[in-house]
Design a protein around this motif. Structure first.
Motif, mmCIF file in Angstrom:
data_model
loop_
_atom_site.group_PDB
_atom_site.id
_atom_site.type_symbol
_atom_site.label_atom_id
_atom_site.label_comp_id
_atom_site.label_asym_id
_atom_site.label_seq_id
_atom_site.Cartn_x
_atom_site.Cartn_y
_atom_site.Cartn_z
ATOM 1 N N SER A 1 0.851 -1.187 0.000
ATOM 2 C CA SER A 1 0.000 0.000 0.000
ATOM 3 C C SER A 1 0.889 1.240 0.000
ATOM 4 C CB SER A 1 -0.922 0.001 1.226
ATOM 5 O OG SER A 1 -0.172 0.164 2.408
ATOM 6 N N PRO A 2 0.331 2.398 -0.369
ATOM 7 C CA PRO A 2 1.152 3.622 -0.412
ATOM 8 C C PRO A 2 1.845 3.946 0.906
ATOM 9 C CG PRO A 2 -0.917 3.977 -1.560
ATOM 10 C CD PRO A 2 -1.021 2.626 -0.918
ATOM 11 N N MET A 3 1.146 3.748 2.030
ATOM 12 C CA MET A 3 1.740 4.070 3.325
ATOM 13 C C MET A 3 3.034 3.303 3.549
ATOM 14 S SD MET A 3 0.095 3.833 7.158
ATOM 15 C CE MET A 3 -0.100 2.044 7.146
ATOM 16 N N TYR A 4 3.037 2.018 3.232
ATOM 17 C CA TYR A 4 4.218 1.198 3.464
ATOM 18 C C TYR A 4 5.283 1.418 2.386
ATOM 19 C CZ TYR A 4 1.260 -0.913 6.949
ATOM 20 O OH TYR A 4 0.447 -1.099 8.038
ATOM 21 N N PHE A 5 4.848 1.797 1.199
ATOM 22 C CA PHE A 5 5.828 2.160 0.165
ATOM 23 C C PHE A 5 6.659 3.352 0.631
ATOM 24 C CE2 PHE A 5 6.936 4.993 -3.362
ATOM 25 C CZ PHE A 5 7.749 4.163 -4.114
ATOM 26 N N PHE A 6 5.997 4.381 1.158
ATOM 27 C CA PHE A 6 6.726 5.554 1.638
ATOM 28 C C PHE A 6 7.526 5.236 2.902
ATOM 29 C CE2 PHE A 6 3.325 7.785 -0.820
ATOM 30 C CZ PHE A 6 4.172 8.351 -1.762
ATOM 31 N N ASN B 1 -2.351 5.918 -6.220
ATOM 32 C CA ASN B 1 -2.038 4.623 -6.814
ATOM 33 C C ASN B 1 -0.531 4.401 -6.859
ATOM 34 O OD1 ASN B 1 -1.079 6.036 -9.213
ATOM 35 N ND2 ASN B 1 -3.246 6.347 -9.692
ATOM 36 N N GLN B 2 -0.138 3.228 -7.311
ATOM 37 C CA GLN B 2 1.276 2.861 -7.305
ATOM 38 C C GLN B 2 2.119 3.783 -8.180
ATOM 39 O OE1 GLN B 2 2.113 -1.087 -8.744
ATOM 40 N NE2 GLN B 2 4.167 -1.130 -7.881
ATOM 41 N N MET B 3 1.614 4.134 -9.357
ATOM 42 C CA MET B 3 2.379 4.990 -10.260
ATOM 43 C C MET B 3 2.603 6.372 -9.649
ATOM 44 S SD MET B 3 4.105 5.247 -12.943
ATOM 45 C CE MET B 3 3.689 3.629 -13.610
ATOM 46 N N LEU B 4 1.572 6.915 -8.978
ATOM 47 C CA LEU B 4 1.720 8.219 -8.325
ATOM 48 C C LEU B 4 2.771 8.141 -7.216
ATOM 49 C CD1 LEU B 4 0.820 11.147 -7.875
ATOM 50 C CD2 LEU B 4 -0.933 10.271 -6.312
ATOM 51 N N ALA C 1 8.026 9.639 -5.110
ATOM 52 C CA ALA C 1 9.315 9.249 -4.528
ATOM 53 C C ALA C 1 10.472 9.781 -5.360
ATOM 54 C CB ALA C 1 9.392 7.722 -4.414
ATOM 55 N N ILE C 2 10.360 9.673 -6.687
ATOM 56 C CA ILE C 2 11.413 10.184 -7.568
ATOM 57 C C ILE C 2 11.554 11.694 -7.407
ATOM 58 C CG2 ILE C 2 12.078 10.532 -9.988
ATOM 59 C CD1 ILE C 2 10.752 7.831 -10.594
ATOM 60 N N ILE C 3 10.421 12.395 -7.357
ATOM 61 C CA ILE C 3 10.447 13.854 -7.194
ATOM 62 C C ILE C 3 11.094 14.233 -5.869
ATOM 63 C CG2 ILE C 3 8.989 15.893 -6.837
ATOM 64 C CD1 ILE C 3 7.025 14.664 -8.860
ATOM 65 N N ILE C 4 10.737 13.501 -4.801
ATOM 66 C CA ILE C 4 11.289 13.803 -3.476
ATOM 67 C C ILE C 4 12.810 13.677 -3.464
ATOM 68 C CG2 ILE C 4 11.497 12.849 -1.130
ATOM 69 C CD1 ILE C 4 8.450 12.267 -1.311
ATOM 70 N N PHE D 1 18.083 16.212 -3.665
ATOM 71 C CA PHE D 1 19.387 16.221 -4.339
ATOM 72 C C PHE D 1 19.705 17.604 -4.893
ATOM 73 C CE2 PHE D 1 22.051 15.778 -8.076
ATOM 74 C CZ PHE D 1 23.028 14.884 -7.686
ATOM 75 N N SER D 2 18.728 18.217 -5.565
ATOM 76 C CA SER D 2 18.948 19.502 -6.236
ATOM 77 C C SER D 2 19.128 20.641 -5.241
ATOM 78 C CB SER D 2 17.770 19.813 -7.170
ATOM 79 O OG SER D 2 17.591 18.790 -8.117
#
Length: 307
Positions: A57-62, A137-140, A145-148, A153-154
């Motif tokens: 689920s999103p919570m555990y992904f993060f 959803n998973q794609m979001l 995560a990539i944006i974060i 980094f930037s």
């Protein structure tokens, strides 16, 4: 200042806890244990989420992203700290010192954003449950995560570019156990006022804005919780959010103690101990808090232990 006649710094001497032998011994004893617990706990969280269908689920992904951030902090700071404490001081090349600070700052900035996104996830799940599955959803989650990570980094790359443009030609001794921002700026013989203003401005997007968003999300969550008629329903809402709130409190509390309190009010030993809090203790506590207070993770651990 006549920079030409100064010796350019090529290496940094870190003193660690040299002036506090009793504290030095205590930290040297406990730090390897904390390192093992931190690495094991965060790897366990990542492995559990990846291998357990009920945790997809999103919570555990993060939560896995938070564990990656904690691992980055720990592996960047603790091994070298052990070396410095054991030898009652140590040296690092100046580029290595800059790189160490960069990875620490990158992981901390990313964690600020991650904690904010996790608060948003809880807000959507509690305040908009009917739309939650279609919006989060998973794609979001992958895109966020990539944006974060790219944003952290930037933002920190801007700081690093400003730091390496300074002249470092004075003392090369840092009374600390890692290369942090303030000790680095103190070594510079250039005017650091501009970079200090720049860092203060950058604190808004990667520190204060995420914290403000967390507060706003939880205001809405509390309003929804208080509107629930049953005590069981309210307790379920607060139980769902309690682990995240504890992690946020520890993380921002330690950052406030290090970077926002006036330096004149803190002794060097207090500053070092507070630094241990957010570089060593917080990454260790995060997986413990989530595993001990989270029913899904405890059930996943039980299932695996029974195999």
């Amino acid at each position: 200042m006549n920079i030409i006649n100064q010796t350019i710094i090529t290496e940094i001497i870190l003193l660690g806890f040299r002036d506090f032998p009793d504290l030095n011994t205590t930290i040297l004893f406990f730090l390897p244990l904390l390192l093992i617990v931190t690495v094991s706990g965060n790897i366990m969280i990542i492995w559990l989420v990846a291998s357990t269908s009920s945790l997809q689920s999103p919570m555990y992904f993060f939560l896995t992203q938070l564990s990656i951030s904690d691992l980055l902090v720990t592996t960047t700071i603790v091994p070298n700290t052990l070396y410095i404490i054991y030898n009652e001081g140590g040296t690092m090349s100046f580029p290595s010192c800059i790189i160490q600070f960069y990875f620490l700052a990158w992981s901390e900035a990313s964690e600020c954003f991650l904690l904010s996104i996790m608060a948003y996830d809880r807000y959507m799940a509690i305040c908009n449950p009917l739309r939650y599955s279609s919006l989060i959803n998973q794609m979001l989650c992958i895109k966020l995560a990539i944006i974060i990570w790219l944003l952290g980094f930037s933002l920190q790359l801007i700081v690093i570019i400003s730091i390496i443009q300074l002249q470092f030609c004075s003392s090369n001794v840092i009374d600390h156990f890692f290369c942090d921002l303030s000790p680095l700026l103190e070594l510079s013989c250039s005017d650091t006022n501009i970079i200090e203003v720049e860092i203060l401005i950058l604190c808004v997007p990667f520190t204060f804005t995420p914290l403000l968003s967390i507060v706003v999300f939880y205001v809405y969550i509390v309003q929804v919780a208080l509107a629930i008629s049953t005590t069981n329903g309210r307790s379920k809402v607060f139980s769902t959010c309690s682990s995240h709130l504890i992690v946020v409190s520890i993380f921002y509390g330690s950052l406030t103690g290090i970077y926002m309190l006036p330096a004149k009010k803190k002794s060097m030993v207090v500053n070092k101990i507070a630094s241990l809090l957010y570089t060593v203790l917080t990454p260790m506590l995060n997986p413990i808090i989530y595993s001990l207070r989270n029913r899904d993770i405890k059930e996943a651990l039980k299932k695996i232990s029974c195999l």
